[in-house]
Design a protein around this motif. Structure first.
Motif, mmCIF file in Angstrom:
data_model
loop_
_atom_site.group_PDB
_atom_site.id
_atom_site.type_symbol
_atom_site.label_atom_id
_atom_site.label_comp_id
_atom_site.label_asym_id
_atom_site.label_seq_id
_atom_site.Cartn_x
_atom_site.Cartn_y
_atom_site.Cartn_z
ATOM 1 N N VAL A 1 0.837 -1.206 0.000
ATOM 2 C CA VAL A 1 0.000 0.000 0.000
ATOM 3 C C VAL A 1 0.871 1.254 0.000
ATOM 4 C CG1 VAL A 1 -1.622 1.366 1.387
ATOM 5 C CG2 VAL A 1 -2.001 -1.079 1.077
ATOM 6 N N VAL A 2 1.889 1.274 0.845
ATOM 7 C CA VAL A 2 2.776 2.434 0.931
ATOM 8 C C VAL A 2 3.477 2.665 -0.406
ATOM 9 C CG1 VAL A 2 4.890 3.311 2.004
ATOM 10 C CG2 VAL A 2 3.092 2.329 3.420
ATOM 11 N N HIS A 3 3.980 1.609 -1.022
ATOM 12 C CA HIS A 3 4.685 1.770 -2.293
ATOM 13 C C HIS A 3 3.752 2.230 -3.412
ATOM 14 C CE1 HIS A 3 8.689 0.649 -1.126
ATOM 15 N NE2 HIS A 3 8.194 -0.364 -0.438
ATOM 16 N N GLU A 4 2.538 1.753 -3.438
ATOM 17 C CA GLU A 4 1.584 2.197 -4.453
ATOM 18 C C GLU A 4 1.237 3.670 -4.277
ATOM 19 O OE1 GLU A 4 0.521 0.644 -7.275
ATOM 20 O OE2 GLU A 4 2.032 -0.813 -6.647
ATOM 21 N N LEU A 5 1.009 4.091 -3.049
ATOM 22 C CA LEU A 5 0.737 5.507 -2.795
ATOM 23 C C LEU A 5 1.939 6.373 -3.158
ATOM 24 C CD1 LEU A 5 -1.233 5.328 0.551
ATOM 25 C CD2 LEU A 5 -2.109 6.034 -1.676
ATOM 26 N N ALA B 1 14.453 5.299 7.415
ATOM 27 C CA ALA B 1 13.714 6.293 6.639
ATOM 28 C C ALA B 1 14.625 7.455 6.249
ATOM 29 C CB ALA B 1 12.507 6.799 7.432
ATOM 30 N N PHE B 2 15.413 7.940 7.176
ATOM 31 C CA PHE B 2 16.315 9.043 6.869
ATOM 32 C C PHE B 2 17.399 8.615 5.878
ATOM 33 C CE2 PHE B 2 15.216 11.248 11.088
ATOM 34 C CZ PHE B 2 14.299 12.081 10.459
ATOM 35 N N GLY C 1 10.784 3.668 6.310
ATOM 36 C CA GLY C 1 11.572 2.706 7.057
ATOM 37 C C GLY C 1 10.647 1.599 7.510
ATOM 38 N N LYS C 2 11.184 0.428 7.633
ATOM 39 C CA LYS C 2 10.362 -0.715 7.982
ATOM 40 C C LYS C 2 10.859 -1.312 9.297
ATOM 41 C CE LYS C 2 8.394 -4.815 5.945
ATOM 42 N NZ LYS C 2 8.151 -5.505 4.694
ATOM 43 N N PHE C 3 9.941 -1.534 10.206
ATOM 44 C CA PHE C 3 10.286 -2.137 11.486
ATOM 45 C C PHE C 3 10.825 -3.539 11.252
ATOM 46 C CE2 PHE C 3 9.106 -4.927 15.009
ATOM 47 C CZ PHE C 3 9.808 -4.320 16.027
ATOM 48 N N ASP C 4 11.912 -3.848 11.897
ATOM 49 C CA ASP C 4 12.521 -5.174 11.801
ATOM 50 C C ASP C 4 12.551 -5.770 13.200
ATOM 51 O OD1 ASP C 4 14.181 -7.416 11.619
ATOM 52 O OD2 ASP C 4 15.652 -6.412 10.330
ATOM 53 N N GLN C 5 11.848 -6.869 13.380
ATOM 54 C CA GLN C 5 11.767 -7.466 14.716
ATOM 55 C C GLN C 5 13.137 -7.856 15.264
ATOM 56 O OE1 GLN C 5 9.505 -11.062 14.760
ATOM 57 N NE2 GLN C 5 10.588 -11.962 13.027
ATOM 58 N N TYR C 6 14.104 -8.082 14.388
ATOM 59 C CA TYR C 6 15.438 -8.465 14.848
ATOM 60 C C TYR C 6 16.292 -7.259 15.226
ATOM 61 C CZ TYR C 6 13.884 -12.862 12.986
ATOM 62 O OH TYR C 6 13.147 -13.994 12.740
ATOM 63 N N LEU D 1 7.657 11.169 5.637
ATOM 64 C CA LEU D 1 8.414 10.170 6.385
ATOM 65 C C LEU D 1 7.423 9.105 6.829
ATOM 66 C CD1 LEU D 1 10.605 12.529 8.549
ATOM 67 C CD2 LEU D 1 11.221 11.376 6.436
ATOM 68 N N VAL D 2 7.578 7.934 6.295
ATOM 69 C CA VAL D 2 6.576 6.898 6.539
ATOM 70 C C VAL D 2 7.234 5.668 7.118
ATOM 71 C CG1 VAL D 2 4.706 5.557 5.513
ATOM 72 C CG2 VAL D 2 5.300 7.766 4.552
ATOM 73 N N PRO D 3 7.441 5.616 8.445
ATOM 74 C CA PRO D 3 7.924 4.369 9.020
ATOM 75 C C PRO D 3 6.835 3.313 8.875
ATOM 76 C CG PRO D 3 8.293 6.181 10.536
ATOM 77 C CD PRO D 3 7.412 6.680 9.430
ATOM 78 N N ARG D 4 7.209 2.134 8.412
ATOM 79 C CA ARG D 4 6.233 1.059 8.253
ATOM 80 C C ARG D 4 6.722 -0.164 8.978
ATOM 81 N NH1 ARG D 4 7.997 -1.124 3.519
ATOM 82 N NH2 ARG D 4 9.586 0.263 2.902
#
Length: 144
Positions: free
Chosen positions: A23-27, A58-59, A41-46, A141-144
């Motif tokens: 969704v973020v990439h399409e927008l 993101a930055f 930026g994408k949350f990484d559980q690790y 700035l869209v942290p995902r």
């Protein structure tokens, strides 16, 4: 955001695998190119134990966009970001090492107690974001 040109921070959350990134990439493809800059930026559980990892990601993507600008445009960003960050430039470079390619070498930050150092980054990030907004190019700035 698009109608008024305001800079916004959008957070997208949900269960793993439901299509948040899609969704973020399409927008992004539709809304951003003619109107401004986009960072995500994408949350990484690790990397959960690494403070600000998603924001740093993101930055990093934003800095890569800036490095692709003309030397004149990059100089404009350099001046604006140096002014915004002031003595916190090295804190942001520690968070986003690629930023040093935009800002140049930064003076070292004073030795701070761990609690004070922890509180300095939250002061630097809004200054960085405000300066992005003030340059006239809307930044998402869209942290995902």
């Amino acid at each position: 955001m698009v109608a008024h040109g305001a800079t916004e921070l959008v957070l997208v959350s949900g269960y793993s695998g439901i299509g948040k990134s899609s969704v973020v990439h399409e927008l992004h493809k539709v809304l951003v190119p003619p109107r401004g800059l986009f960072a995500s930026g994408k949350f990484d559980q690790y990397k959960r134990d690494i403070p600000y990892a998603t924001l740093a990601q993101a930055f990093q993507s934003l800095v890569r966009l800036l490095l692709g600008q003309s030397e004149e445009e990059l100089g404009r960003w350099r001046d604006a970001l140096r002014e915004a960050l002031g003595t916190n430039g090295q804190l942001m470079v520690n968070l986003v090492p690629e930023l040093e390619l935009v800002l140049g070498p930064q003076p070292p930050v004073a030795d701070l107690a761990p609690q004070d150092a922890k509180e300095s980054i939250p002061d630097a990030v809004p200054a960085f974001r405000r300066r992005l907004r003030a340059t006239g190019a809307p930044a998402r700035l869209v942290p995902r």
